[in-house]
Design an enzyme around this catalytic site. Structure first.
Site, PDB file in Angstrom:
ATOM      1  CB  SER A  75      44.675  10.572  17.102  1.00  0.00           C
ATOM      2  OG  SER A  75      43.313  10.060  17.579  1.00  0.00           O
TER       3      SER A  75
ATOM      4  CD  GLU B 204      43.000  10.126  11.349  1.00  0.00           C
ATOM      5  OE1 GLU B 204      42.726   8.805  11.421  1.00  0.00           O
ATOM      6  OE2 GLU B 204      42.812  10.744  12.443  1.00  0.00           O
TER       7      GLU B 204
ATOM      8  CG  HIS C  55      43.842   6.176  14.155  1.00  0.00           C
ATOM      9  ND1 HIS C  55      43.141   7.392  13.857  1.00  0.00           N
ATOM     10  CD2 HIS C  55      44.069   6.607  15.628  1.00  0.00           C
ATOM     11  CE1 HIS C  55      43.324   8.225  14.930  1.00  0.00           C
ATOM     12  NE2 HIS C  55      43.617   7.748  15.922  1.00  0.00           N
TER      13      HIS C  55
END
Length: 301
Positions: free
Chosen positions: A114, A207, A272
């Site tokens: 992330s 992502e 996630h």
């Protein structure tokens, strides 16, 4: 800061010491503690630096404090790996404050995903140090068994292959290149900076979370117009969690990369979602869309 050194994956062994950094947002103390116990149950020792629980607005301390922790962990020869406490925001603020000469001279495995994509990308693209796109420390606290097994076996170099969803192969084919990328929104925000990623000859992984399809479209088009997608060998996508009109995303991906004529696979359980498999970033990989698998290490030679 650019390096021509040959990248290598610094896999860990039982009893190796993993240092914890907090490059991004404030973390939950209970989840942090459970994540430490999880690492210890895998056989690692955990080093928690002083000052890691600082607070500055939504950040885990000031930029200088967070950068000093990272610099000290890389400089410490007793630390073999570094894991990010959590994501959120803040990692890219540290990039100008890091001692890249020390980091280049003391390669060790950095782990996170992330927001820590900013650090992973700089390590892989700028100083040619491989990293691991895998759960942050607080993520380990609630990870399922598949995620934990992938983390443990990837970080120790035991996994060299991931099977991909065969029903989400967008374009067939076979490609080889180092694995690059990470969180799409974070990568896009590095465009135009000294830390703009270089994906040339790479297998691009992306992502994201909470981004509607039109924003995914816009970010990919920006990357394309900025020249970041020139010369890539293949595309692999993870989860797009809580992204409105998610059904449009395969169409967008195919349109953006149509002219490149490269293999494209989607839907790997990385990011996630409830499953977050670990990936060795910067490592030479083979994306085999014909057989729906990604291989690296000895398997990719």
């Amino acid at each position: 800061m650019k390096s021509n050194a040959e990248p290598f994956f610094c896999s860990l062994k039982p009893k190796d010491v993993i240092g914890v950094a907090a490059p991004s947002s404030i973390f939950d103390a209970d989840a942090f503690h459970k994540g430490v116990l999880c690492l210890e149950s895998m056989g690692f020792e955990v080093h928690i630096p002083r000052g890691i629980s600082g607070r500055h607005r939504y950040l885990a301390g000031t930029d200088r404090q967070r950068a000093e922790v990272l610099n000290s962990l890389f400089a410490d020869p007793g630390i073999k790996g570094i894991i990010a406490a959590r994501g959120g925001f803040g990692a890219m603020r540290l990039l100008p404050l890091l001692d890249w000469d020390i980091i280049a001279k003391n390669p060790k495995l950095f782990i996170g995903f992330s927001d820590p994509t900013a650090l992973i990308s700089a390590l892989v693209c700028n100083v040619r140090i491989c990293a691991m796109h895998g759960p942050n420390l607080v993520s380990l606290a609630q990870a399922d068994q598949k995620t934990l097994e992938s983390f443990s076996k990837t970080v120790t170099g035991c996994f060299t292959r991931i099977d991909l969803p065969s029903d989400q192969v967008i374009v067939p084919g076979h490609a080889a290149g180092r694995l690059v990328g990470g969180n799409l929104a974070t990568l896009v925000h590095l465009i135009g900076t000294a830390y703009q990623p270089d994906f040339t000859d790479g297998i691009l992984f992306i992502e994201d979370v909470g981004e509607p399809a039109y924003k995914i479209d816009r970010m990919l088009i920006q990357m394309k117009m900025a020249g970041l997608l020139e010369g890539i060998k293949g595309v692999l996508t993870g989860s797009f969690e809580n992204c409105d009109n998610e059904a449009y995303i395969p169409q967008i991906i195919k349109e953006v990369f149509f002219e490149a004529n490269i293999p494209i696979c989607m839907g790997i359980g990385v990011g996630h979602g409830s499953v977050n498999l670990s990936l060795p970033m910067g490592v030479d990989t083979i994306l085999d869309a014909d057989h729906a698998c990604l291989e690296w290490g000895l398997a990719a030679q």
